[in-house]
Scaffold this motif. Structure first.
Motif, PDB file in Angstrom:
ATOM      1  N   SER A 105      -6.094   1.403 -19.628  1.00 36.50           N
ATOM      2  CA  SER A 105      -6.571   0.419 -18.651  1.00 36.50           C
ATOM      3  C   SER A 105      -6.601   0.933 -17.221  1.00 36.50           C
ATOM      4  O   SER A 105      -7.017   0.208 -16.320  1.00 36.50           O
ATOM      5  CB  SER A 105      -5.713  -0.842 -18.725  1.00 36.50           C
ATOM      6  N   GLU A 106      -6.159   2.162 -17.001  1.00 35.69           N
ATOM      7  CA  GLU A 106      -6.198   2.720 -15.651  1.00 35.69           C
ATOM      8  C   GLU A 106      -6.675   4.160 -15.713  1.00 35.69           C
ATOM      9  O   GLU A 106      -6.188   4.946 -16.526  1.00 35.69           O
ATOM     10  CB  GLU A 106      -4.816   2.669 -15.001  1.00 35.69           C
ATOM     11  N   ARG A 107      -7.623   4.485 -14.814  1.00 33.71           N
ATOM     12  CA  ARG A 107      -8.076   5.871 -14.697  1.00 33.71           C
ATOM     13  C   ARG A 107      -7.290   6.518 -13.572  1.00 33.71           C
ATOM     14  O   ARG A 107      -7.260   6.026 -12.450  1.00 33.71           O
ATOM     15  CB  ARG A 107      -9.566   5.936 -14.381  1.00 33.71           C
ATOM     16  N   LEU A 108      -6.668   7.631 -13.894  1.00 36.84           N
ATOM     17  CA  LEU A 108      -5.855   8.349 -12.919  1.00 36.84           C
ATOM     18  C   LEU A 108      -6.304   9.807 -12.903  1.00 36.84           C
ATOM     19  O   LEU A 108      -5.979  10.572 -13.816  1.00 36.84           O
ATOM     20  CB  LEU A 108      -4.366   8.236 -13.277  1.00 36.84           C
ATOM     21  N   TYR A 109      -7.081  10.147 -11.879  1.00 39.31           N
ATOM     22  CA  TYR A 109      -7.531  11.526 -11.682  1.00 39.31           C
ATOM     23  C   TYR A 109      -8.120  12.136 -12.951  1.00 39.31           C
ATOM     24  O   TYR A 109      -7.717  13.203 -13.402  1.00 39.31           O
ATOM     25  CB  TYR A 109      -6.395  12.376 -11.116  1.00 39.31           C
ATOM     26  N   GLY A 110      -9.081  11.417 -13.519  1.00 44.07           N
ATOM     27  CA  GLY A 110      -9.839  11.952 -14.638  1.00 44.07           C
ATOM     28  C   GLY A 110      -9.273  11.686 -16.016  1.00 44.07           C
ATOM     29  O   GLY A 110      -9.874  12.064 -17.020  1.00 44.07           O
ATOM     30  N   ARG A 111      -8.126  11.029 -16.089  1.00 49.96           N
ATOM     31  CA  ARG A 111      -7.587  10.691 -17.412  1.00 49.96           C
ATOM     32  C   ARG A 111      -7.254   9.207 -17.446  1.00 49.96           C
ATOM     33  O   ARG A 111      -7.027   8.592 -16.414  1.00 49.96           O
ATOM     34  CB  ARG A 111      -6.370  11.553 -17.741  1.00 49.96           C
ATOM     35  N   PHE A 112      -7.250   8.649 -18.643  1.00 52.96           N
ATOM     36  CA  PHE A 112      -6.931   7.237 -18.804  1.00 52.96           C
ATOM     37  C   PHE A 112      -5.481   7.072 -19.230  1.00 52.96           C
ATOM     38  O   PHE A 112      -4.985   7.824 -20.074  1.00 52.96           O
ATOM     39  CB  PHE A 112      -7.847   6.586 -19.845  1.00 52.96           C
ATOM     40  N   LEU A 113      -4.819   6.091 -18.621  1.00 56.15           N
ATOM     41  CA  LEU A 113      -3.418   5.806 -18.937  1.00 56.15           C
ATOM     42  C   LEU A 113      -3.287   4.411 -19.523  1.00 56.15           C
ATOM     43  O   LEU A 113      -3.978   3.476 -19.110  1.00 56.15           O
ATOM     44  CB  LEU A 113      -2.561   5.862 -17.673  1.00 56.15           C
ATOM     45  N   ASP A 114      -2.351   4.274 -20.443  1.00 54.36           N
ATOM     46  CA  ASP A 114      -1.957   2.959 -20.932  1.00 54.36           C
ATOM     47  C   ASP A 114      -1.018   2.348 -19.902  1.00 54.36           C
ATOM     48  O   ASP A 114      -0.244   3.068 -19.258  1.00 54.36           O
ATOM     49  CB  ASP A 114      -1.219   3.068 -22.268  1.00 54.36           C
ATOM     50  N   GLN A 115      -1.079   1.023 -19.764  1.00 54.50           N
ATOM     51  CA  GLN A 115      -0.188   0.325 -18.837  1.00 54.50           C
ATOM     52  C   GLN A 115       0.655  -0.697 -19.583  1.00 54.50           C
ATOM     53  O   GLN A 115       0.165  -1.381 -20.486  1.00 54.50           O
ATOM     54  CB  GLN A 115      -0.986  -0.397 -17.748  1.00 54.50           C
ATOM     55  N   ALA A 116       1.899  -0.803 -19.178  1.00 58.52           N
ATOM     56  CA  ALA A 116       2.785  -1.859 -19.664  1.00 58.52           C
ATOM     57  C   ALA A 116       2.564  -3.073 -18.771  1.00 58.52           C
ATOM     58  O   ALA A 116       2.510  -2.949 -17.549  1.00 58.52           O
ATOM     59  CB  ALA A 116       4.235  -1.414 -19.588  1.00 58.52           C
TER      60      ALA A 116
ATOM     61  N   PHE B 111      11.541  -9.694 -15.656  1.00 58.09           N
ATOM     62  CA  PHE B 111      10.174  -9.847 -16.131  1.00 58.09           C
ATOM     63  C   PHE B 111      10.151  -9.638 -17.648  1.00 58.09           C
ATOM     64  O   PHE B 111      10.960  -8.890 -18.200  1.00 58.09           O
ATOM     65  CB  PHE B 111       9.258  -8.802 -15.482  1.00 58.09           C
ATOM     66  N   ILE B 112       9.208 -10.274 -18.293  1.00 52.69           N
ATOM     67  CA  ILE B 112       9.022 -10.137 -19.735  1.00 52.69           C
ATOM     68  C   ILE B 112       7.931  -9.106 -19.991  1.00 52.69           C
ATOM     69  O   ILE B 112       6.846  -9.183 -19.403  1.00 52.69           O
ATOM     70  CB  ILE B 112       8.603 -11.491 -20.366  1.00 52.69           C
ATOM     71  N   HIS B 113       8.222  -8.137 -20.851  1.00 53.85           N
ATOM     72  CA  HIS B 113       7.209  -7.158 -21.253  1.00 53.85           C
ATOM     73  C   HIS B 113       6.303  -7.831 -22.270  1.00 53.85           C
ATOM     74  O   HIS B 113       6.746  -8.203 -23.362  1.00 53.85           O
ATOM     75  CB  HIS B 113       7.874  -5.915 -21.847  1.00 53.85           C
ATOM     76  N   GLU B 114       5.046  -8.027 -21.895  1.00 55.04           N
ATOM     77  CA  GLU B 114       4.111  -8.748 -22.759  1.00 55.04           C
ATOM     78  C   GLU B 114       3.323  -7.832 -23.677  1.00 55.04           C
ATOM     79  O   GLU B 114       2.744  -8.300 -24.652  1.00 55.04           O
ATOM     80  CB  GLU B 114       3.153  -9.579 -21.917  1.00 55.04           C
TER      81      GLU B 114
ATOM     82  N   ARG C 119       1.990  -4.288 -13.477  1.00 50.27           N
ATOM     83  CA  ARG C 119       1.480  -3.323 -14.450  1.00 50.27           C
ATOM     84  C   ARG C 119       1.954  -1.940 -14.029  1.00 50.27           C
ATOM     85  O   ARG C 119       1.820  -1.561 -12.870  1.00 50.27           O
ATOM     86  CB  ARG C 119      -0.047  -3.352 -14.497  1.00 50.27           C
ATOM     87  N   CYS C 120       2.485  -1.197 -14.985  1.00 51.52           N
ATOM     88  CA  CYS C 120       2.991   0.156 -14.732  1.00 51.52           C
ATOM     89  C   CYS C 120       2.499   1.071 -15.844  1.00 51.52           C
ATOM     90  O   CYS C 120       2.399   0.641 -16.994  1.00 51.52           O
ATOM     91  CB  CYS C 120       4.518   0.195 -14.769  1.00 51.52           C
ATOM     92  N   ALA C 121       2.266   2.319 -15.510  1.00 53.92           N
ATOM     93  CA  ALA C 121       1.934   3.291 -16.553  1.00 53.92           C
ATOM     94  C   ALA C 121       3.074   3.301 -17.568  1.00 53.92           C
ATOM     95  O   ALA C 121       4.252   3.272 -17.203  1.00 53.92           O
ATOM     96  CB  ALA C 121       1.729   4.670 -15.942  1.00 53.92           C
ATOM     97  N   VAL C 122       2.711   3.328 -18.826  1.00 55.47           N
ATOM     98  CA  VAL C 122       3.702   3.271 -19.898  1.00 55.47           C
ATOM     99  C   VAL C 122       4.756   4.368 -19.743  1.00 55.47           C
ATOM    100  O   VAL C 122       5.940   4.130 -19.972  1.00 55.47           O
ATOM    101  CB  VAL C 122       3.000   3.354 -21.277  1.00 55.47           C
ATOM    102  N   ASN C 123       4.353   5.548 -19.326  1.00 53.57           N
ATOM    103  CA  ASN C 123       5.294   6.660 -19.213  1.00 53.57           C
ATOM    104  C   ASN C 123       6.037   6.717 -17.881  1.00 53.57           C
ATOM    105  O   ASN C 123       6.866   7.602 -17.683  1.00 53.57           O
ATOM    106  CB  ASN C 123       4.571   7.987 -19.459  1.00 53.57           C
ATOM    107  N   ASN C 124       5.768   5.792 -16.981  1.00 55.00           N
ATOM    108  CA  ASN C 124       6.445   5.775 -15.677  1.00 55.00           C
ATOM    109  C   ASN C 124       7.734   4.956 -15.807  1.00 55.00           C
ATOM    110  O   ASN C 124       7.814   3.802 -15.401  1.00 55.00           O
ATOM    111  CB  ASN C 124       5.527   5.206 -14.601  1.00 55.00           C
ATOM    112  N   ARG C 125       8.746   5.581 -16.357  1.00 56.20           N
ATOM    113  CA  ARG C 125      10.004   4.872 -16.635  1.00 56.20           C
ATOM    114  C   ARG C 125      10.653   4.310 -15.376  1.00 56.20           C
ATOM    115  O   ARG C 125      11.226   3.233 -15.396  1.00 56.20           O
ATOM    116  CB  ARG C 125      10.998   5.813 -17.345  1.00 56.20           C
ATOM    117  N   GLN C 126      10.599   5.049 -14.282  1.00 58.90           N
ATOM    118  CA  GLN C 126      11.238   4.579 -13.052  1.00 58.90           C
ATOM    119  C   GLN C 126      10.581   3.283 -12.560  1.00 58.90           C
ATOM    120  O   GLN C 126      11.261   2.337 -12.182  1.00 58.90           O
ATOM    121  CB  GLN C 126      11.167   5.658 -11.980  1.00 58.90           C
ATOM    122  N   SER C 127       9.263   3.235 -12.606  1.00 58.77           N
ATOM    123  CA  SER C 127       8.570   2.028 -12.159  1.00 58.77           C
ATOM    124  C   SER C 127       8.769   0.878 -13.143  1.00 58.77           C
ATOM    125  O   SER C 127       8.933  -0.268 -12.744  1.00 58.77           O
ATOM    126  CB  SER C 127       7.077   2.321 -11.979  1.00 58.77           C
TER     127      SER C 127
END
Length: 182
Positions: free
Chosen positions: A153-164, A144-147, A127-135
């Motif tokens: 789904s992830e809280r990162l320092y007070g904000r929620f991020l979508d994960q791929a 890997f297949i992008h499902e 699982r990677c943050a949607v905007n973390n292109r390098q990861s």
């Protein structure tokens, strides 16, 4: 692919170097990793390693130091393994100076082999943050297949991020060794 990348089980002897790597890369890592505020001293790193050693000793979720050309440059391992279902979730990080050289790809490729052979997994997830292109590029390089996207789904320092969500099955594990990119 980097031939001089090895995975070394985490051990207490690595604590000072791992803390130093974490500390000098704090700003770089903080963009995507939520645990940095819990790692303020070398003792915090020792506690993390103790936990990793316990998990490895109980045959659950192994975690490794990534060594490249003799230098500690990051960590990769299983966040969790669900043995009854044959699934595991992995993560990885490198210090900024070690990125873009194929080190993480080579290390994760080795971890995938461990997952399918030694841990007897059928499915490995990343699982990677949607905007973390390098990861995100890493699972894509390894077949890997992008499902889909896990919304907030992830809280990162007070904000929620979508994960791929990506997955690789043992039946298509040949894709993990066929990727030639770094």
């Amino acid at each position: 692919m980097q031939p001089d990348v090895t995975l070394q089980p985490l051990n207490q002897g690595l604590a000072p170097a791992l803390f130093a790597l974490t500390d000098c890369n704090r700003r770089f890592l903080r963009e995507w990793l939520p645990w940095l505020d819990q790692v303020r001293t070398v003792d915090d790193t020792r506690h993390f390693i103790e936990s990793a050693e316990r998990m490895a000793a109980s045959n659950s979720a192994p975690t490794f130091a990534i060594i490249h050309a003799g230098d500690l440059c990051g960590v990769t391992g299983f966040h969790s393994i669900n043995k009854p279902h044959g699934t595991g979730s992995i993560g990885y990080w490198l210090g900024q100076d070690h990125t873009g050289q194929g080190i993480a790809t080579t290390a994760v490729r080795q971890l995938i082999t461990i997952g399918f052979t030694e841990c007897d997994l059928n499915r490995i997830e990343i699982r990677c943050a949607v905007n973390n292109r390098q990861s995100r590029a890493l699972p894509e390089r390894l077949g890997f297949i992008h499902e889909g996207t896990l919304r907030q789904s992830e809280r990162l320092y007070g904000r929620f991020l979508d994960q791929a969500l990506y997955s690789l099955l043992a039946s298509d594990s040949h894709a993990s060794t066929s990727g030639s990119g770094k």
